[in-house]
Design a protein around this motif. Structure first.
Motif, PDB file in Angstrom:
ATOM      1  N   VAL A   1       0.841  -1.202   0.000  1.00 25.55           N
ATOM      2  CA  VAL A   1       0.000   0.000   0.000  1.00 25.55           C
ATOM      3  C   VAL A   1       0.875   1.250   0.000  1.00 25.55           C
ATOM      4  O   VAL A   1       0.610   2.203  -0.742  1.00 25.55           O
ATOM      5  CB  VAL A   1      -0.937  -0.005   1.222  1.00 25.55           C
ATOM      6  CG1 VAL A   1      -1.757   1.282   1.277  1.00 25.55           C
ATOM      7  CG2 VAL A   1      -1.855  -1.218   1.176  1.00 25.55           C
ATOM      8  N   ARG A   2       1.932   1.250   0.807  1.00 23.74           N
ATOM      9  CA  ARG A   2       2.824   2.405   0.859  1.00 23.74           C
ATOM     10  C   ARG A   2       3.494   2.639  -0.497  1.00 23.74           C
ATOM     11  O   ARG A   2       3.579   3.781  -0.965  1.00 23.74           O
ATOM     12  CB  ARG A   2       3.879   2.217   1.942  1.00 23.74           C
ATOM     13  CG  ARG A   2       4.840   3.406   2.061  1.00 23.74           C
ATOM     14  CD  ARG A   2       5.906   3.209   3.112  1.00 23.74           C
ATOM     15  NE  ARG A   2       5.363   3.296   4.458  1.00 23.74           N
ATOM     16  CZ  ARG A   2       5.185   2.274   5.282  1.00 23.74           C
ATOM     17  NH1 ARG A   2       5.512   1.042   4.894  1.00 23.74           N
ATOM     18  NH2 ARG A   2       4.683   2.436   6.474  1.00 23.74           N
ATOM     19  N   VAL A   3       3.953   1.560  -1.121  1.00 26.04           N
ATOM     20  CA  VAL A   3       4.605   1.692  -2.426  1.00 26.04           C
ATOM     21  C   VAL A   3       3.628   2.263  -3.450  1.00 26.04           C
ATOM     22  O   VAL A   3       3.988   3.131  -4.261  1.00 26.04           O
ATOM     23  CB  VAL A   3       5.156   0.327  -2.889  1.00 26.04           C
ATOM     24  CG1 VAL A   3       5.577   0.392  -4.359  1.00 26.04           C
ATOM     25  CG2 VAL A   3       6.331  -0.091  -2.027  1.00 26.04           C
ATOM     26  N   TYR A   4       2.385   1.776  -3.422  1.00 29.53           N
ATOM     27  CA  TYR A   4       1.383   2.282  -4.369  1.00 29.53           C
ATOM     28  C   TYR A   4       1.149   3.780  -4.169  1.00 29.53           C
ATOM     29  O   TYR A   4       1.128   4.550  -5.138  1.00 29.53           O
ATOM     30  CB  TYR A   4       0.068   1.520  -4.190  1.00 29.53           C
ATOM     31  CG  TYR A   4      -1.065   2.105  -5.005  1.00 29.53           C
ATOM     32  CD1 TYR A   4      -1.172   1.834  -6.360  1.00 29.53           C
ATOM     33  CD2 TYR A   4      -2.003   2.944  -4.411  1.00 29.53           C
ATOM     34  CE1 TYR A   4      -2.206   2.392  -7.120  1.00 29.53           C
ATOM     35  CE2 TYR A   4      -3.038   3.503  -5.149  1.00 29.53           C
ATOM     36  CZ  TYR A   4      -3.128   3.226  -6.508  1.00 29.53           C
ATOM     37  OH  TYR A   4      -4.134   3.784  -7.255  1.00 29.53           O
ATOM     38  N   ILE A   5       0.979   4.199  -2.917  1.00 26.34           N
ATOM     39  CA  ILE A   5       0.722   5.618  -2.638  1.00 26.34           C
ATOM     40  C   ILE A   5       1.886   6.479  -3.089  1.00 26.34           C
ATOM     41  O   ILE A   5       1.703   7.518  -3.746  1.00 26.34           O
ATOM     42  CB  ILE A   5       0.430   5.822  -1.133  1.00 26.34           C
ATOM     43  CG1 ILE A   5      -0.884   5.145  -0.732  1.00 26.34           C
ATOM     44  CG2 ILE A   5       0.377   7.311  -0.798  1.00 26.34           C
ATOM     45  CD1 ILE A   5      -1.163   5.196   0.757  1.00 26.34           C
ATOM     46  N   LEU A   6       3.114   6.070  -2.756  1.00 28.73           N
ATOM     47  CA  LEU A   6       4.284   6.881  -3.107  1.00 28.73           C
ATOM     48  C   LEU A   6       4.462   6.967  -4.619  1.00 28.73           C
ATOM     49  O   LEU A   6       4.836   8.017  -5.154  1.00 28.73           O
ATOM     50  CB  LEU A   6       5.538   6.300  -2.449  1.00 28.73           C
ATOM     51  CG  LEU A   6       5.539   6.266  -0.920  1.00 28.73           C
ATOM     52  CD1 LEU A   6       6.879   5.753  -0.404  1.00 28.73           C
ATOM     53  CD2 LEU A   6       5.237   7.636  -0.333  1.00 28.73           C
ATOM     54  N   ASP A   7       4.190   5.865  -5.304  1.00 29.98           N
ATOM     55  CA  ASP A   7       4.301   5.872  -6.765  1.00 29.98           C
ATOM     56  C   ASP A   7       3.311   6.861  -7.376  1.00 29.98           C
ATOM     57  O   ASP A   7       3.670   7.654  -8.268  1.00 29.98           O
ATOM     58  CB  ASP A   7       4.052   4.469  -7.301  1.00 29.98           C
ATOM     59  CG  ASP A   7       4.131   4.407  -8.821  1.00 29.98           C
ATOM     60  OD1 ASP A   7       5.173   4.820  -9.371  1.00 29.98           O
ATOM     61  OD2 ASP A   7       3.158   3.955  -9.450  1.00 29.98           O
ATOM     62  N   LYS A   8       2.089   6.852  -6.898  1.00 25.67           N
ATOM     63  CA  LYS A   8       1.071   7.753  -7.441  1.00 25.67           C
ATOM     64  C   LYS A   8       1.320   9.209  -7.026  1.00 25.67           C
ATOM     65  O   LYS A   8       1.033  10.135  -7.791  1.00 25.67           O
ATOM     66  CB  LYS A   8      -0.327   7.313  -6.988  1.00 25.67           C
ATOM     67  CG  LYS A   8      -0.745   5.948  -7.536  1.00 25.67           C
ATOM     68  CD  LYS A   8      -0.711   5.944  -9.059  1.00 25.67           C
ATOM     69  CE  LYS A   8      -1.081   4.601  -9.640  1.00 25.67           C
ATOM     70  NZ  LYS A   8      -1.017   4.581 -11.126  1.00 25.67           N
ATOM     71  N   LEU A   9       1.862   9.422  -5.829  1.00 27.40           N
ATOM     72  CA  LEU A   9       2.203  10.785  -5.418  1.00 27.40           C
ATOM     73  C   LEU A   9       3.271  11.374  -6.336  1.00 27.40           C
ATOM     74  O   LEU A   9       3.225  12.562  -6.678  1.00 27.40           O
ATOM     75  CB  LEU A   9       2.702  10.790  -3.964  1.00 27.40           C
ATOM     76  CG  LEU A   9       1.672  10.586  -2.857  1.00 27.40           C
ATOM     77  CD1 LEU A   9       2.352  10.617  -1.493  1.00 27.40           C
ATOM     78  CD2 LEU A   9       0.571  11.642  -2.910  1.00 27.40           C
TER      79      LEU A   9
ATOM     80  N   ALA B   1      -5.999   2.927  -2.271  1.00 30.73           N
ATOM     81  CA  ALA B   1      -5.086   2.423  -1.238  1.00 30.73           C
ATOM     82  C   ALA B   1      -5.857   1.780  -0.094  1.00 30.73           C
ATOM     83  O   ALA B   1      -5.427   0.752   0.457  1.00 30.73           O
ATOM     84  CB  ALA B   1      -4.211   3.558  -0.714  1.00 30.73           C
ATOM     85  N   VAL B   2      -7.000   2.362   0.261  1.00 28.29           N
ATOM     86  CA  VAL B   2      -7.823   1.773   1.322  1.00 28.29           C
ATOM     87  C   VAL B   2      -8.321   0.390   0.895  1.00 28.29           C
ATOM     88  O   VAL B   2      -8.311  -0.570   1.682  1.00 28.29           O
ATOM     89  CB  VAL B   2      -9.004   2.716   1.664  1.00 28.29           C
ATOM     90  CG1 VAL B   2     -10.003   2.011   2.573  1.00 28.29           C
ATOM     91  CG2 VAL B   2      -8.492   3.979   2.336  1.00 28.29           C
ATOM     92  N   ASP B   3      -8.762   0.273  -0.356  1.00 26.38           N
ATOM     93  CA  ASP B   3      -9.206  -1.035  -0.861  1.00 26.38           C
ATOM     94  C   ASP B   3      -8.069  -2.050  -0.844  1.00 26.38           C
ATOM     95  O   ASP B   3      -8.269  -3.219  -0.472  1.00 26.38           O
ATOM     96  CB  ASP B   3      -9.757  -0.878  -2.286  1.00 26.38           C
ATOM     97  CG  ASP B   3     -11.044  -0.063  -2.330  1.00 26.38           C
ATOM     98  OD1 ASP B   3     -11.698   0.045  -1.271  1.00 26.38           O
ATOM     99  OD2 ASP B   3     -11.376   0.476  -3.405  1.00 26.38           O
ATOM    100  N   LEU B   4      -6.872  -1.607  -1.250  1.00 30.69           N
ATOM    101  CA  LEU B   4      -5.719  -2.496  -1.211  1.00 30.69           C
ATOM    102  C   LEU B   4      -5.429  -2.965   0.210  1.00 30.69           C
ATOM    103  O   LEU B   4      -5.103  -4.136   0.443  1.00 30.69           O
ATOM    104  CB  LEU B   4      -4.490  -1.793  -1.794  1.00 30.69           C
ATOM    105  CG  LEU B   4      -4.447  -1.581  -3.305  1.00 30.69           C
ATOM    106  CD1 LEU B   4      -3.218  -0.754  -3.684  1.00 30.69           C
ATOM    107  CD2 LEU B   4      -4.412  -2.922  -4.023  1.00 30.69           C
TER     108      LEU B   4
END
Length: 358
Positions: A305-313, A340-343
């Motif tokens: 989840v953290r990786v996904y958020i940082l990538d999209k940011l 991210a919440v769903d993930l």
């Protein structure tokens, strides 16, 4: 007593004070210059580099230098203090200091630098010093011309190149210099100097304001002094709100509220709440992205989840930098956290996550 904080005799006002007098100039001088170290032992960090340079001077084996690293960590102050130790009162005549972001072309290399390097001091022995600040702004042609001058006049002059990005210096110049990397200053190195300057200038600062200055500076002593002087000029008491108002960054509690909304509220509600707070506080989304990144990094969330958020940011930050609509990117930001919440929910329900929890 630290000579940096000692009052000089020039501070005594004459009978009639002109707004252009030395005393008045001292009062209006930027603190970055007013408190710039003039001796090597006044520098607050990089002791191994300072000790090595001191040995160069003591053994009379001073090489060409390349000082690189992030801004505000003492590169220019180090070489200026070094020149003071080398030449003393002859400092002005033995040193040529150029800012390569202004004097960056090949003509400067051929005229000013070559002229200074080729002339010898009749009544003095030793070498002269040429300081090229922000050398990474020099053109490729100017750097290519400089490498031959360095070789040709080594018996008469030493060069010190200062830059933020060493990759922009051509390999031929790098190989001719002894390289030193200046990393960001540590908070425990900045804090004593900050406290001493506050005492010297009569700054009323709260502990929260002190922590905020250190936080926003990110190891940059120049930024510490600039922010502190600006906040002191506007606010009677320098607290956390004063610091963040001075630098134009969102308050940490506002960022926490935004992240909480992004994780807990539905899309429409979160979008309207974030937009309203941005308008009310005068925030820019580009500034928020950096602080949201810091907040997410400190949170206990699954790695995926953290990786996904940082990538999209990073994608949102890039889109903003090329002129995309801030309104559209705010929608994208809210959407990122809803995904991210769903993930996170799917990760919590997965057998692997349950087994690792046990």
């Amino acid at each position: 007593m630290n000579p940096l904080l000692a009052l000089s005799d020039k501070g005594k006002a004459p009978a009639v004070v002109s707004p252009f007098s030395a005393a008045a100039a001292g009062e209006t001088l930027p603190w970055v210059e007013k408190y710039r170290p003039t001796q090597l032992d006044e520098l607050i960090s990089h002791t191994e580099i300072i000790n090595t340079i001191n040995r160069f001077i003591e053994t009379n084996r001073f090489p060409h230098l390349l000082l690189y690293g992030p801004p505000g960590n003492g590169k220019t102050s180090t070489i200026l203090a070094c020149a003071q130790r080398l030449y003393g009162k002859r400092y002005k005549s033995m040193t040529l200091e150029l800012n390569a972001s202004d004097d960056r072309g090949i003509d400067v290399v051929r005229e000013q630098i070559k002229s200074f390097a080729s002339t010898k001091m009749i009544f003095s022995s030793g070498f002269k010093l040429i300081i090229l600040d922000e050398a990474d702004a020099m053109t490729q042609a100017a750097q290519a011309a400089l490498r031959r001058i360095i070789e040709k006049y080594t018996a008469n002059v030493r060069f010190c190149l200062i830059c933020n990005y060493v990759g922009k210096i051509i390999p031929a110049l790098q190989s001719r210099c002894t390289r030193f990397r200046f990393g960001p200053l540590q908070l425990d190195q900045i804090a004593p100097r900050l406290d001493a300057i506050c005492s010297r200038e009569g700054v009323t600062m709260t502990p929260e304001g002190r922590d905020a200055v250190l936080r926003v500076a990110k190891g940059d002593m120049r930024r510490v002094l600039n922010v502190l002087q600006s906040a002191h000029a506007v606010f009677d008491t320098v607290d956390e709100a004063a610091i963040y108002a001075t630098v134009g960054q969102p308050l940490p509690e506002d960022v926490q509220r935004i992240v909480q909304w992004l994780f807990s509220e539905q899309f429409t509600t979160a979008y309207h709440q974030v937009s309203a707070l941005k308008t009310q506080a005068g925030m820019a989304l580009a500034d928020l992205i950096t602080d949201i990144y810091t907040t997410v990094m400190a949170m206990d969330v699954p790695d995926a989840v953290r990786v996904y958020i940082l990538d999209k940011l990073s994608e949102i930050e890039y889109d903003l930098s090329v002129g995309c609509s801030e309104k559209a990117q705010t929608c994208a930001l809210v959407g990122v956290f809803r995904v991210a919440v769903d993930l996170a929910e799917r990760h919590a329900k997965s057998p692997t996550a349950s087994a690792s929890a046990k």
